[in-house]
Motif scaffolding. Sequence first.
Motif, mmCIF file in Angstrom:
data_model
loop_
_atom_site.group_PDB
_atom_site.id
_atom_site.type_symbol
_atom_site.label_atom_id
_atom_site.label_comp_id
_atom_site.label_asym_id
_atom_site.label_seq_id
_atom_site.Cartn_x
_atom_site.Cartn_y
_atom_site.Cartn_z
ATOM 1 N N ALA A 1 10.971 2.555 9.372
ATOM 2 C CA ALA A 1 11.692 2.006 8.217
ATOM 3 C C ALA A 1 11.326 2.689 6.900
ATOM 4 N N PRO A 2 10.043 2.994 6.631
ATOM 5 C CA PRO A 2 9.711 3.632 5.348
ATOM 6 C C PRO A 2 10.427 4.955 5.121
ATOM 7 N N LEU A 3 10.713 5.690 6.190
ATOM 8 C CA LEU A 3 11.411 6.961 6.022
ATOM 9 C C LEU A 3 12.811 6.758 5.469
ATOM 10 N N ASN A 4 13.418 5.628 5.767
ATOM 11 C CA ASN A 4 14.729 5.309 5.206
ATOM 12 C C ASN A 4 14.620 4.680 3.828
ATOM 13 N N THR A 5 13.594 3.882 3.627
ATOM 14 C CA THR A 5 13.495 3.065 2.417
ATOM 15 C C THR A 5 13.000 3.850 1.211
ATOM 16 N N VAL A 6 11.968 4.656 1.388
ATOM 17 C CA VAL A 6 11.314 5.308 0.244
ATOM 18 C C VAL A 6 12.256 6.241 -0.524
ATOM 19 N N PRO A 7 13.045 7.122 0.128
ATOM 20 C CA PRO A 7 13.971 7.942 -0.662
ATOM 21 C C PRO A 7 14.940 7.106 -1.488
ATOM 22 N N GLY A 8 15.353 5.962 -0.950
ATOM 23 C CA GLY A 8 16.218 5.081 -1.727
ATOM 24 C C GLY A 8 15.482 4.395 -2.857
ATOM 25 N N LEU A 9 14.229 4.019 -2.603
ATOM 26 C CA LEU A 9 13.439 3.366 -3.644
ATOM 27 C C LEU A 9 13.215 4.276 -4.843
ATOM 28 N N LEU A 10 13.130 5.567 -4.609
ATOM 29 C CA LEU A 10 13.014 6.504 -5.723
ATOM 30 C C LEU A 10 14.131 6.265 -6.741
ATOM 31 N N ILE B 1 5.384 7.799 -6.926
ATOM 32 C CA ILE B 1 6.040 7.250 -5.728
ATOM 33 C C ILE B 1 5.851 8.183 -4.535
ATOM 34 N N LEU B 2 6.014 9.488 -4.753
ATOM 35 C CA LEU B 2 5.877 10.443 -3.661
ATOM 36 C C LEU B 2 4.451 10.473 -3.115
ATOM 37 N N TRP C 1 0.795 8.857 1.184
ATOM 38 C CA TRP C 1 -0.543 8.385 1.530
ATOM 39 C C TRP C 1 -0.493 7.110 2.370
ATOM 40 N N MET C 2 0.383 6.182 2.014
ATOM 41 C CA MET C 2 0.422 4.890 2.693
ATOM 42 C C MET C 2 1.335 4.877 3.916
#
Length: 361
Positions: A164-173, A230-231, A236-237
Amino acid sequence: MNLRRMGAVVLKELRQLRRDKLTFVMIAGVPLLQLVLFGYAINMDVRGIEAAVLDQANTAQSREAVAEIASSQVIEVKYRLDNPQQIDQLMRQGRISAALVVPRDFDTRLQRHDPTRPPLQLVVDGSDQSVQASARQLAAFPLAGWSGVPGVEVVNFYNPERLAPLNTVPGLLGVILTMTMVMFTAVALVREREHGNLELLIATPVSPWELTIGKVLPFVGIGLIQVSVILVVSHWMFAVPVRGSLLDLYGASLLFIIASLALGVWLSTLASTQFQAMQLAFFTFLPQILLSGFMFPFAGMPKVAQWIAELMPLTHYLRLSRGIMLREAGLLELRLEMLILIVFCVALLGLAVSRIHKRLD
């Protein structure tokens, strides 16, 4: 408790709300906006995913199977391909989200009824969770004559583990930058007016362009710092990668930051108080987060909602960030999204400058 005095206060507040037209519009506008978005535009049942077909068998049975899959309306066939390399090219560019592959031994597989070797393969863009979820519907799609045995094997590109983070983080940017950049600049000029600082600017030769760009530039640096934070934290997490060029990602982020700041400055020219500026910022933020494809599947929205979403900068930045970070796409491959953001920046900055007047009224 004096009811008469309290009634006078209530009457005073109602009269003030009546004079504040923007707040009065927001009272009705926000519920109506949410009702329309959630009731009409938001649809979790995804249909019409843009797809390509690579029919390597090219037999009567293979063509019938492709038509059968297309009849489900989950995918919409846009391209007919000649080789597997075209799948990766179109998917990297964001022109398709899925590709139906018919192997050369399709007829043989169809006759063997081997559930470990489905006769069809569906390659999906794993950088979008909604596409993954829709593809799983087709994974259980029974081909004619297969007696309910799934006939489609789903292969996730770019996120095979479905993290899920791979989908979420680019959008969260994009979401975080939208919240901060628009909000910061939406109150910038209004604060100058409320604090009386415009009195000093009236006596100076500062032009509207100089004033606008001077307000925007400090926040550009802040936005780039936020991108870096954010990156670093996401890597890291959550081990979220940047598979493409880091320079390309910062270039796309810089353009989106300027677009968001331009929107904020324009909103500040429409508001009379900081509270109104914050209201307008929220009013523009809500449609962006709901229609951009960050929270809800873009392909599931009606065409009218998709057209509105194309006018919002967050929609295009999501495609850029996911393309660069997950699909290893370059800016040249995503040049249409970059061009749209450039047009948005120029148009909004020009509109904002045209509305800036160095006057106290």
